[in-house]
Design an enzyme around this catalytic site. Structure first.
Site, mmCIF file in Angstrom:
data_model
loop_
_atom_site.group_PDB
_atom_site.id
_atom_site.type_symbol
_atom_site.label_atom_id
_atom_site.label_comp_id
_atom_site.label_asym_id
_atom_site.label_seq_id
_atom_site.Cartn_x
_atom_site.Cartn_y
_atom_site.Cartn_z
ATOM 1 N N ARG A 183 62.576 51.469 37.014
ATOM 2 C CA ARG A 183 61.609 50.412 36.688
ATOM 3 C C ARG A 183 61.471 50.198 35.182
ATOM 4 O O ARG A 183 61.306 49.068 34.733
ATOM 5 C CB ARG A 183 60.261 50.717 37.332
ATOM 6 C CG ARG A 183 60.321 50.532 38.847
ATOM 7 C CD ARG A 183 59.030 50.916 39.506
ATOM 8 N NE ARG A 183 59.025 50.569 40.919
ATOM 9 C CZ ARG A 183 58.339 51.236 41.830
ATOM 10 N NH1 ARG A 183 57.606 52.291 41.475
ATOM 11 N NH2 ARG A 183 58.371 50.860 43.087
ATOM 12 N N ASN A 220 58.883 44.670 40.581
ATOM 13 C CA ASN A 220 59.262 45.952 39.992
ATOM 14 C C ASN A 220 60.554 46.545 40.545
ATOM 15 O O ASN A 220 60.726 47.753 40.583
ATOM 16 C CB ASN A 220 58.104 46.947 40.099
ATOM 17 C CG ASN A 220 57.733 47.263 41.532
ATOM 18 O OD1 ASN A 220 58.436 46.895 42.469
ATOM 19 N ND2 ASN A 220 56.626 47.952 41.715
ATOM 20 N N THR A 234 54.865 52.390 39.297
ATOM 21 C CA THR A 234 54.869 51.019 39.819
ATOM 22 C C THR A 234 54.862 49.994 38.694
ATOM 23 O O THR A 234 55.578 48.997 38.742
ATOM 24 C CB THR A 234 53.639 50.805 40.730
ATOM 25 O OG1 THR A 234 53.672 51.777 41.778
ATOM 26 C CG2 THR A 234 53.633 49.419 41.338
ATOM 27 N N LYS A 248 64.519 45.122 45.787
ATOM 28 C CA LYS A 248 63.706 43.935 46.037
ATOM 29 C C LYS A 248 64.398 42.647 45.573
ATOM 30 O O LYS A 248 65.419 42.701 44.879
ATOM 31 C CB LYS A 248 62.351 44.106 45.348
ATOM 32 C CG LYS A 248 61.519 45.245 45.936
ATOM 33 C CD LYS A 248 60.193 45.373 45.211
ATOM 34 C CE LYS A 248 59.314 46.449 45.823
ATOM 35 N NZ LYS A 248 58.004 46.528 45.149
ATOM 36 N N PHE A 302 46.532 42.384 46.449
ATOM 37 C CA PHE A 302 47.892 41.953 46.113
ATOM 38 C C PHE A 302 48.763 41.659 47.334
ATOM 39 O O PHE A 302 49.917 41.246 47.195
ATOM 40 C CB PHE A 302 48.587 43.012 45.243
ATOM 41 C CG PHE A 302 48.686 44.372 45.894
ATOM 42 C CD1 PHE A 302 49.689 44.662 46.812
ATOM 43 C CD2 PHE A 302 47.772 45.365 45.580
ATOM 44 C CE1 PHE A 302 49.782 45.907 47.413
ATOM 45 C CE2 PHE A 302 47.850 46.624 46.171
ATOM 46 C CZ PHE A 302 48.862 46.887 47.092
ATOM 47 N N ARG A 341 61.037 59.010 43.895
ATOM 48 C CA ARG A 341 59.888 58.421 43.201
ATOM 49 C C ARG A 341 59.931 58.754 41.704
ATOM 50 O O ARG A 341 59.560 57.934 40.869
ATOM 51 C CB ARG A 341 58.588 58.844 43.866
ATOM 52 C CG ARG A 341 58.499 58.204 45.275
ATOM 53 C CD ARG A 341 57.226 58.469 45.999
ATOM 54 N NE ARG A 341 56.073 57.809 45.431
ATOM 55 C CZ ARG A 341 55.758 56.530 45.613
ATOM 56 N NH1 ARG A 341 56.559 55.742 46.310
ATOM 57 N NH2 ARG A 341 54.659 56.029 45.086
ATOM 58 N N HIS A 383 61.413 49.455 46.008
ATOM 59 C CA HIS A 383 60.398 50.140 46.817
ATOM 60 C C HIS A 383 60.904 51.547 47.095
ATOM 61 O O HIS A 383 62.100 51.754 47.307
ATOM 62 C CB HIS A 383 60.215 49.403 48.156
ATOM 63 C CG HIS A 383 59.465 50.199 49.179
ATOM 64 N ND1 HIS A 383 58.098 50.197 49.256
ATOM 65 C CD2 HIS A 383 59.907 51.044 50.155
ATOM 66 C CE1 HIS A 383 57.723 51.003 50.250
ATOM 67 N NE2 HIS A 383 58.797 51.522 50.807
#
Length: 140
Positions: free
Chosen positions: A102, A112, A91, A9, A57, A85, A115
């Protein structure tokens, strides 16, 4: 072999963590089969995250994802979706396990770092959103 989509991100790019996160991904046994740097418009970010349109959000997410460059990648590995994941963590970085992407690099639930697709089906849809079939290259 399963595939998943990740996006490094805008906060990851801004903090100059592309190399660190990519290294962690490869060391975890993932093969990068597609990768590019791009900048999403608000329209493109909105389309990608349309599934969240009714969530509170959504507007903030679209603003953030269009705030700077990002790096989408298609990753390949056995059990890619679940393993990725696990690698990236919860998250909310405050809830993420030690050593996860993260926990190491994210500042907040909203920013964070990364994705990760939540299912193999969504990974295929999300991968096609960013990459044409000829852009996905497997190197043995």
């Amino acid at each position: 072999m399963e595939r998943t989509l990740t996006i490094l991100k805008p906060d990851c790019v801004r903090k100059q963590l592309i190399g660190a996160v990519t290294d962690k991904i490869e060391r975890a046994g993932f093969r990068i089969v597609a990768m590019k740097k791009t900048r999403l418009t608000k329209e493109t970010a909105g389309a990608f995250y349309a599934v969240h349109k009714e969530r509170p959000f959504y507007g903030e997410l679209v603003e953030f994802m269009s705030s700077g460059p990002c790096v989408p990648m298609i990753l390949e590995k056995e059990n890619a979706v679940a393993d990725f994941r696990t690698l990236i963590g919860a998250t909310d970085p405050a809830e993420a396990a030690e050593g996860t992407v993260r926990k190491l690099y994210a500042d907040s639930k909203g920013e964070n770092i990364v994705h990760g697709s939540d299912s193999a089906e969504n990974a295929a849809i999300e991968g096609a959103f960013f990459f044409a079939a000829e852009e996905v290259v497997r190197v043995d």
